[in-house]
Design a protein around this motif. Structure first.
Motif, PDB file in Angstrom:
ATOM      1  N   CYS A 155       0.831  -1.203   0.000  1.00 37.46           N
ATOM      2  CA  CYS A 155       0.000   0.000   0.000  1.00 37.46           C
ATOM      3  C   CYS A 155       0.866   1.253   0.000  1.00 37.46           C
ATOM      4  CB  CYS A 155      -0.920   0.015   1.221  1.00 37.46           C
ATOM      5  SG  CYS A 155      -1.874   1.546   1.436  1.00 37.46           S
ATOM      6  N   LYS A 156       0.472   2.205  -0.822  1.00 33.77           N
ATOM      7  CA  LYS A 156       1.087   3.539  -0.807  1.00 33.77           C
ATOM      8  C   LYS A 156      -0.018   4.527  -0.459  1.00 33.77           C
ATOM      9  CE  LYS A 156       3.230   6.936  -3.934  1.00 33.77           C
ATOM     10  NZ  LYS A 156       4.023   7.577  -2.873  1.00 33.77           N
ATOM     11  N   PRO A 157       0.060   5.171   0.700  1.00 35.12           N
ATOM     12  CA  PRO A 157      -1.006   6.110   1.082  1.00 35.12           C
ATOM     13  C   PRO A 157      -0.884   7.415   0.311  1.00 35.12           C
ATOM     14  CG  PRO A 157       0.720   6.133   2.736  1.00 35.12           C
ATOM     15  CD  PRO A 157       1.089   5.067   1.734  1.00 35.12           C
ATOM     16  N   ILE A 158      -1.868   8.266   0.468  1.00 32.08           N
ATOM     17  CA  ILE A 158      -1.843   9.584  -0.144  1.00 32.08           C
ATOM     18  C   ILE A 158      -0.741  10.416   0.515  1.00 32.08           C
ATOM     19  CG2 ILE A 158      -3.140  11.740  -0.414  1.00 32.08           C
ATOM     20  CD1 ILE A 158      -5.663  10.048  -0.739  1.00 32.08           C
ATOM     21  N   SER A 159       0.035  11.088  -0.294  1.00 34.59           N
ATOM     22  CA  SER A 159       1.127  11.899   0.217  1.00 34.59           C
ATOM     23  C   SER A 159       0.606  12.955   1.192  1.00 34.59           C
ATOM     24  CB  SER A 159       1.835  12.584  -0.958  1.00 34.59           C
ATOM     25  OG  SER A 159       2.850  13.439  -0.502  1.00 34.59           O
ATOM     26  N   GLY A 160       1.256  13.022   2.359  1.00 32.17           N
ATOM     27  CA  GLY A 160       0.853  14.005   3.359  1.00 32.17           C
ATOM     28  C   GLY A 160      -0.087  13.447   4.419  1.00 32.17           C
ATOM     29  N   HIS A 161      -0.670  12.299   4.154  1.00 29.04           N
ATOM     30  CA  HIS A 161      -1.521  11.656   5.152  1.00 29.04           C
ATOM     31  C   HIS A 161      -0.633  10.950   6.168  1.00 29.04           C
ATOM     32  CE1 HIS A 161      -5.546  11.367   2.753  1.00 29.04           C
ATOM     33  NE2 HIS A 161      -5.080  12.593   2.848  1.00 29.04           N
ATOM     34  N   ASN A 162      -0.964  11.115   7.467  1.00 29.79           N
ATOM     35  CA  ASN A 162      -0.090  10.510   8.461  1.00 29.79           C
ATOM     36  C   ASN A 162      -0.713   9.301   9.144  1.00 29.79           C
ATOM     37  OD1 ASN A 162      -1.973  11.508  10.241  1.00 29.79           O
ATOM     38  ND2 ASN A 162      -0.602  12.931  11.276  1.00 29.79           N
ATOM     39  N   SER A 163      -1.912   8.906   8.700  1.00 30.86           N
ATOM     40  CA  SER A 163      -2.562   7.741   9.294  1.00 30.86           C
ATOM     41  C   SER A 163      -2.914   6.731   8.216  1.00 30.86           C
ATOM     42  CB  SER A 163      -3.838   8.161  10.036  1.00 30.86           C
ATOM     43  OG  SER A 163      -3.512   8.961  11.141  1.00 30.86           O
ATOM     44  N   LEU A 164      -2.667   5.474   8.514  1.00 27.38           N
ATOM     45  CA  LEU A 164      -2.916   4.409   7.547  1.00 27.38           C
ATOM     46  C   LEU A 164      -3.633   3.265   8.237  1.00 27.38           C
ATOM     47  CD1 LEU A 164      -0.729   3.139   4.712  1.00 27.38           C
ATOM     48  CD2 LEU A 164      -1.539   1.464   6.388  1.00 27.38           C
ATOM     49  N   PHE A 165      -4.618   2.713   7.530  1.00 18.25           N
ATOM     50  CA  PHE A 165      -5.437   1.623   8.057  1.00 18.25           C
ATOM     51  C   PHE A 165      -5.412   0.456   7.076  1.00 18.25           C
ATOM     52  CE2 PHE A 165      -7.783   4.383  11.070  1.00 18.25           C
ATOM     53  CZ  PHE A 165      -7.563   5.624  10.507  1.00 18.25           C
ATOM     54  N   TRP A 166      -5.399  -0.741   7.608  1.00 20.98           N
ATOM     55  CA  TRP A 166      -5.619  -1.956   6.811  1.00 20.98           C
ATOM     56  C   TRP A 166      -6.952  -2.567   7.244  1.00 20.98           C
ATOM     57  CZ3 TRP A 166      -3.189  -3.761   2.605  1.00 20.98           C
ATOM     58  CH2 TRP A 166      -1.888  -3.352   2.345  1.00 20.98           C
ATOM     59  N   TYR A 167      -7.802  -2.843   6.248  1.00 24.23           N
ATOM     60  CA  TYR A 167      -9.093  -3.475   6.491  1.00 24.23           C
ATOM     61  C   TYR A 167      -9.187  -4.768   5.691  1.00 24.23           C
ATOM     62  CZ  TYR A 167     -11.028   0.979   8.293  1.00 24.23           C
ATOM     63  OH  TYR A 167     -11.294   2.116   9.012  1.00 24.23           O
ATOM     64  N   ARG A 168     -10.087  -5.631   6.157  1.00 27.15           N
ATOM     65  CA  ARG A 168     -10.439  -6.839   5.420  1.00 27.15           C
ATOM     66  C   ARG A 168     -11.957  -6.834   5.224  1.00 27.15           C
ATOM     67  NH1 ARG A 168      -8.982 -12.666   7.940  1.00 27.15           N
ATOM     68  NH2 ARG A 168     -10.414 -11.954   9.575  1.00 27.15           N
ATOM     69  N   GLN A 169     -12.396  -7.156   4.003  1.00 28.46           N
ATOM     70  CA  GLN A 169     -13.834  -7.166   3.723  1.00 28.46           C
ATOM     71  C   GLN A 169     -14.260  -8.538   3.218  1.00 28.46           C
ATOM     72  OE1 GLN A 169     -15.421  -4.600   0.508  1.00 28.46           O
ATOM     73  NE2 GLN A 169     -17.052  -4.005   1.919  1.00 28.46           N
ATOM     74  N   THR A 170     -15.239  -9.117   3.874  1.00 27.24           N
ATOM     75  CA  THR A 170     -15.848 -10.370   3.438  1.00 27.24           C
ATOM     76  C   THR A 170     -17.361 -10.210   3.472  1.00 27.24           C
ATOM     77  OG1 THR A 170     -15.940 -11.250   5.694  1.00 27.24           O
ATOM     78  CG2 THR A 170     -13.980 -11.784   4.404  1.00 27.24           C
ATOM     79  N   MET A 171     -18.048 -11.083   2.772  1.00 24.05           N
ATOM     80  CA  MET A 171     -19.506 -11.029   2.780  1.00 24.05           C
ATOM     81  C   MET A 171     -20.044 -11.273   4.184  1.00 24.05           C
ATOM     82  SD  MET A 171     -20.812 -10.341  -0.168  1.00 24.05           S
ATOM     83  CE  MET A 171     -22.448 -11.034  -0.108  1.00 24.05           C
ATOM     84  N   MET A 172     -19.413 -12.208   4.890  1.00 24.10           N
ATOM     85  CA  MET A 172     -19.926 -12.596   6.208  1.00 24.10           C
ATOM     86  C   MET A 172     -19.691 -11.523   7.265  1.00 24.10           C
ATOM     87  SD  MET A 172     -21.395 -15.529   6.208  1.00 24.10           S
ATOM     88  CE  MET A 172     -21.294 -16.066   7.919  1.00 24.10           C
ATOM     89  N   ARG A 173     -18.532 -10.888   7.233  1.00 27.25           N
ATOM     90  CA  ARG A 173     -18.136 -10.015   8.341  1.00 27.25           C
ATOM     91  C   ARG A 173     -18.031  -8.544   7.960  1.00 27.25           C
ATOM     92  NH1 ARG A 173     -15.845 -13.268  12.506  1.00 27.25           N
ATOM     93  NH2 ARG A 173     -14.708 -11.457  13.294  1.00 27.25           N
ATOM     94  N   GLY A 174     -18.265  -8.239   6.681  1.00 25.59           N
ATOM     95  CA  GLY A 174     -18.182  -6.844   6.265  1.00 25.59           C
ATOM     96  C   GLY A 174     -16.758  -6.330   6.305  1.00 25.59           C
ATOM     97  N   LEU A 175     -16.621  -5.040   6.599  1.00 23.04           N
ATOM     98  CA  LEU A 175     -15.320  -4.370   6.595  1.00 23.04           C
ATOM     99  C   LEU A 175     -14.783  -4.343   8.028  1.00 23.04           C
ATOM    100  CD1 LEU A 175     -13.723  -2.907   4.325  1.00 23.04           C
ATOM    101  CD2 LEU A 175     -14.819  -0.801   5.069  1.00 23.04           C
ATOM    102  N   GLU A 176     -13.657  -5.003   8.240  1.00 20.74           N
ATOM    103  CA  GLU A 176     -13.077  -5.094   9.586  1.00 20.74           C
ATOM    104  C   GLU A 176     -11.715  -4.398   9.613  1.00 20.74           C
ATOM    105  OE1 GLU A 176     -13.774  -9.374  11.358  1.00 20.74           O
ATOM    106  OE2 GLU A 176     -13.124  -9.527   9.262  1.00 20.74           O
ATOM    107  N   LEU A 177     -11.477  -3.622  10.650  1.00 21.60           N
ATOM    108  CA  LEU A 177     -10.182  -2.981  10.823  1.00 21.60           C
ATOM    109  C   LEU A 177      -9.176  -4.004  11.339  1.00 21.60           C
ATOM    110  CD1 LEU A 177      -8.404  -0.415  10.909  1.00 21.60           C
ATOM    111  CD2 LEU A 177      -9.194  -0.088  13.269  1.00 21.60           C
ATOM    112  N   LEU A 178      -8.051  -4.116  10.648  1.00 23.78           N
ATOM    113  CA  LEU A 178      -6.999  -5.043  11.078  1.00 23.78           C
ATOM    114  C   LEU A 178      -5.951  -4.326  11.921  1.00 23.78           C
ATOM    115  CD1 LEU A 178      -6.452  -7.035   7.754  1.00 23.78           C
ATOM    116  CD2 LEU A 178      -7.875  -7.663   9.712  1.00 23.78           C
TER     117      LEU A 178
END
Lengths: 111, 114
Positions: B23-46
């Motif tokens: 992953c390459k975040p947007i330049s200047g952004h200082n926060s980064l998140f990884w999520y996982r999305q499945t049909m069963m559990r939706g979008l989960e923050l890792l």
């Protein structure tokens, strides 16, 4: 556990009508609610943010409400168009970094 | 701005193999998140990084998952060894400050583990 719940059934409406999507939260007191749009094969795209002290917020054809008594947010798209067909995600945040997402509601707008 | 960039877009691998998502975040952004999305559990923050430092990894499902952010413009999520239940779409998102403001998501990596 903290939950953001959205209607899992797809919403089918006719072009030109107003689409209304519901988001409920349980065991949770978000200070902010966000709505995102997600198209197939793409990441979510931010649409609107509403704070708990705001009853309603509008952006073009979009309107969001935040009812802390009912623990609910409603998302409205007026004069809906086929291009509005997508999955819409509701998300809550208490003010920190953690945002909890609902599973989303699929909207189909028929021409 | 090119937005958040993720690679690869699709990954098919066999159970037991190591998988690395980038992953390459947007330049200047200082926060980064990884999520996982499945049909069963939706979008989960890792995991969440702020200024390249992991702040919260409580969403990482098992020790098989690890994430790094060696600098402000690059992050990796590694699964070793991979299992079929890891099959999902993995999203990276970035924000300016890591608060409740809008998150900018990448296009995601669809991972299939056979």
């Amino acid at each position: 556990s903290q939950k953001i719940e959205q209607n899992s059934e797809a919403l089918n409406i006719q072009e030109g009508k107003t689409a209304t999507l519901t988001c409920n939260y349980t065991n949770y007191s978000p200070a902010y609610l966000q709505w995102y749009r997600q198209d197939p094969g793409r990441g979510p795209v931010f649409l609107l943010l509403i704070r708990e002290n705001e009853k309603e917020k509008r952006k073009e054809r979009l309107k969001v409400t935040f009812d802390t008594t009912l623990k609910q947010s409603l998302f409205h798209i007026t004069a809906s168009q086929p291009a509005d067909s997508a999955t819409y995600l509701c998300a809550g945040n208490t003010g920190g970094f953690k945002t909890i997402f609902g599973a989303g509601t699929r909207l189909f707008v028929k021409a | 701005d090119a937005g958040v960039i993720q690679s690869p877009r699709h990954e098919v691998t066999e159970m037991g193999q190591e998988v690395t998502l980038r992953c390459k975040p947007i330049s200047g952004h200082n926060s980064l998140f990884w999520y996982r999305q499945t049909m069963m559990r939706g979008l989960e923050l890792l995991i969440y990084f702020n200024n390249n430092v992991p702040i919260d990894d409580s969403g990482m499902p098992e020790d098989r998952f690890s994430a790094k952010m060696p600098n402000a413009s690059f992050s990796t999520l590694k699964i070793q060894p991979s299992e079929p239940r890891d099959s999902a779409v993995y999203f990276c998102a970035s924000t300016l400050a890591g608060g409740p403001e809008e998150q900018y998501f990448g296009p995601g990596t669809r991972l299939t583990v056979t």
